[in-house]
Design a protein around this motif. Structure first.
Motif, mmCIF file in Angstrom:
data_model
loop_
_atom_site.group_PDB
_atom_site.id
_atom_site.type_symbol
_atom_site.label_atom_id
_atom_site.label_comp_id
_atom_site.label_asym_id
_atom_site.label_seq_id
_atom_site.Cartn_x
_atom_site.Cartn_y
_atom_site.Cartn_z
ATOM 1 N N GLY A 284 -3.745 1.909 9.017
ATOM 2 C CA GLY A 284 -4.996 2.591 9.277
ATOM 3 C C GLY A 284 -5.564 2.342 10.659
ATOM 4 N N PHE A 285 -6.531 3.106 10.995
ATOM 5 C CA PHE A 285 -7.139 3.113 12.319
ATOM 6 C C PHE A 285 -8.204 2.024 12.389
ATOM 7 N N GLY A 294 1.207 8.453 14.080
ATOM 8 C CA GLY A 294 2.480 9.145 13.904
ATOM 9 C C GLY A 294 2.510 9.827 12.563
ATOM 10 N N LYS A 295 3.733 10.056 12.084
ATOM 11 C CA LYS A 295 3.908 10.715 10.790
ATOM 12 C C LYS A 295 4.762 9.829 9.906
ATOM 13 N N LEU A 316 10.744 4.996 15.466
ATOM 14 C CA LEU A 316 10.389 4.557 14.115
ATOM 15 C C LEU A 316 9.761 3.167 14.150
ATOM 16 N N VAL A 317 8.597 3.060 13.536
ATOM 17 C CA VAL A 317 7.887 1.787 13.438
ATOM 18 C C VAL A 317 7.816 1.399 11.963
ATOM 19 N N PRO A 335 0.184 12.514 8.501
ATOM 20 C CA PRO A 335 -0.189 11.686 9.647
ATOM 21 C C PRO A 335 -0.608 10.284 9.196
ATOM 22 N N TYR A 336 -0.385 9.309 10.082
ATOM 23 C CA TYR A 336 -0.650 7.925 9.697
ATOM 24 C C TYR A 336 -0.980 7.121 10.946
#
Ligand code: ADP
Ligand code: MG
Length: 348
Positions: A284-285, A294-295, A316-317, A335-336
């Motif tokens: 989360g932000f 990202g997605k 990729l994370v 989205p994430y």
């Protein structure tokens, strides 16, 4: 003073270097693991300690005595192999007493020691059984008791749990540590399993292609890996290719997004990667800074932990979170936002 010392040990097999310039000092009662992928020289190093291989160069000392060239049976070391290697035609008790019998100990002493060892591994009731009447886990406990019966100064174990089922493996792992601490015996444990090494050891020696990469406590190895190889081999890690954006502020760019990641004076212009463990990242932000968006690419349930992989501008994370916090994960493709705590990131 160190009890066991390996000084500049190297070993080649007809031109192939199996171990190169291995240096280690082991204190009395220490539990040391040799950790590394298959073929990195763990077994070869252990076999040189045991006396089954002679080093091409270097020396091995035990209590200040040089035993580099001493035959195996003169070294006072006990060894346990992956394959148990029990004598099939001997009972459990006879297997445990074998080393003492060869050493010519009196019968009464052998009997006393065998019973003591069988009690130690909680297998007194199985004394008259033959190996083929025992489970894999019991056979390996017996192999441990046999190695310990001669009261060795050093215990050597070569992947002793790899042939066993997951549940037995875990039980026996705890059993080995309990017995080792009870006896206070100096122990060298070979494994390719980072979890075994982290959970058992006082110190871990991480090896790659015959060369030591790092020696340290489990915490040091995990929290301050000496390089990318150690960081990737022990635990999981994100190593993200980034570009330097604002050197003074420690700000880098991943794809089109900026992130503060710490110092990079030490890199001397090398290509930069941002290193961070998946469990350090926050979902989360977070207001303020250091978020990437990202997605969601995938969500994998691993039992207690859920691993989310997020595509950030083509990179990729991985992010790990505990299962109970993972109730509201958006679907794949959504989205994430991920928060990167500055203290958990480093550049490599
Ligand atoms: P590990 O136990 O870490 O899997 P090993 O010590 O068994 O690694 O092997 C290290 C390297 O030495 C490998 O490349 C292996 O093929 C080689 N090696 C080991 N023993 C011998 C041998 N007896 N003859 C030739 N090469 C060997
Ligand atoms: Mg091996």
């Amino acid at each position: 003073m160190a009890q066991l010392e390996l000084n500049h040990i190297s070993k080649s097999f007809s031109g192939t270097i199996a171990v190169h310039d291995f240096n280690l000092a082991v204190e009395t009662g220490e539990f040391i693991s040799f950790l590394g992928p298959s073929g990195c020289g763990k077994t070869t190093t252990l076999r040189m300690l045991a006396g089954f291989e002679i080093p091409t160069s270097g020396t091995i000392r035990l209590d200040n005595r040089d035993l580099t060239l001493l035959p195996a049976n003169k070294r006072n070391m006990g060894m346990v192999f992956q394959s148990y290697a029990l004598f099939p035609n001997m009972t459990a008790a006879q297997n445990v007493g074998y080393g003492l019998k060869v050493a010519g100990k009196p019968k009464a002493e052998i009997e006393g020691r065998v019973n003591e060892m069988l009690d130690l591994i909680q297998m007194r009731d199985f004394a008259r059984r033959y190996p083929n009447q025992l489970s894999g886990g019991q056979q390996q406990r017996l192999a441990l008791a046999r190695a310990l019966a001669i009261r060795p100064q050093v215990l050597l174990l070569d992947e002793p749990l790899s042939a066993l089922d997951a549940k037995i493996r875990l039980e026996l792992r705890q059993e080995i540590r309990r017995i080792q601490q009870h006896l206070g015996i100096t122990t060298i444990y070979v494994t390719h399993d980072q979890e075994e090494a982290l959970s058992l050891s006082d110190r871990i020696v991480v090896m790659r292609r015959g060369v030591i990469q790092q020696v340290g406590t489990p915490q040091q190895i995990y929290n301050n890996p000496a390089g990318d190889f150690v960081a990737e081999f022990v635990g999981h890690i994100n190593l993200l290719p980034v570009e330097v954006d604002q050197p003074r502020q420690g700000i880098v760019r991943l794809g089109s997004q900026l992130i503060r990641a710490g110092q990079f004076e030490h890199l001397n212009g090398r290509p930069v990667r941002l290193a961070v463990r998946p469990e350090e990242l926050k979902s989360g932000f977070v207001e303020g800074a250091n978020n990437l968006t990202g997605k969601i690419e995938s969500v994998t349930y691993l039992g207690a932990i859920v691993r989310i992989r997020v595509d950030v501008d083509g990179h990729l994370v991985s992010l790990d979170m505990f299962n109970e916090r993972a109730l509201n994960i958006p679907a794949v493709g959504q989205p994430y936002a991920i928060h990167f705590p500055v203290g958990a990131c480093w550049l490599t």
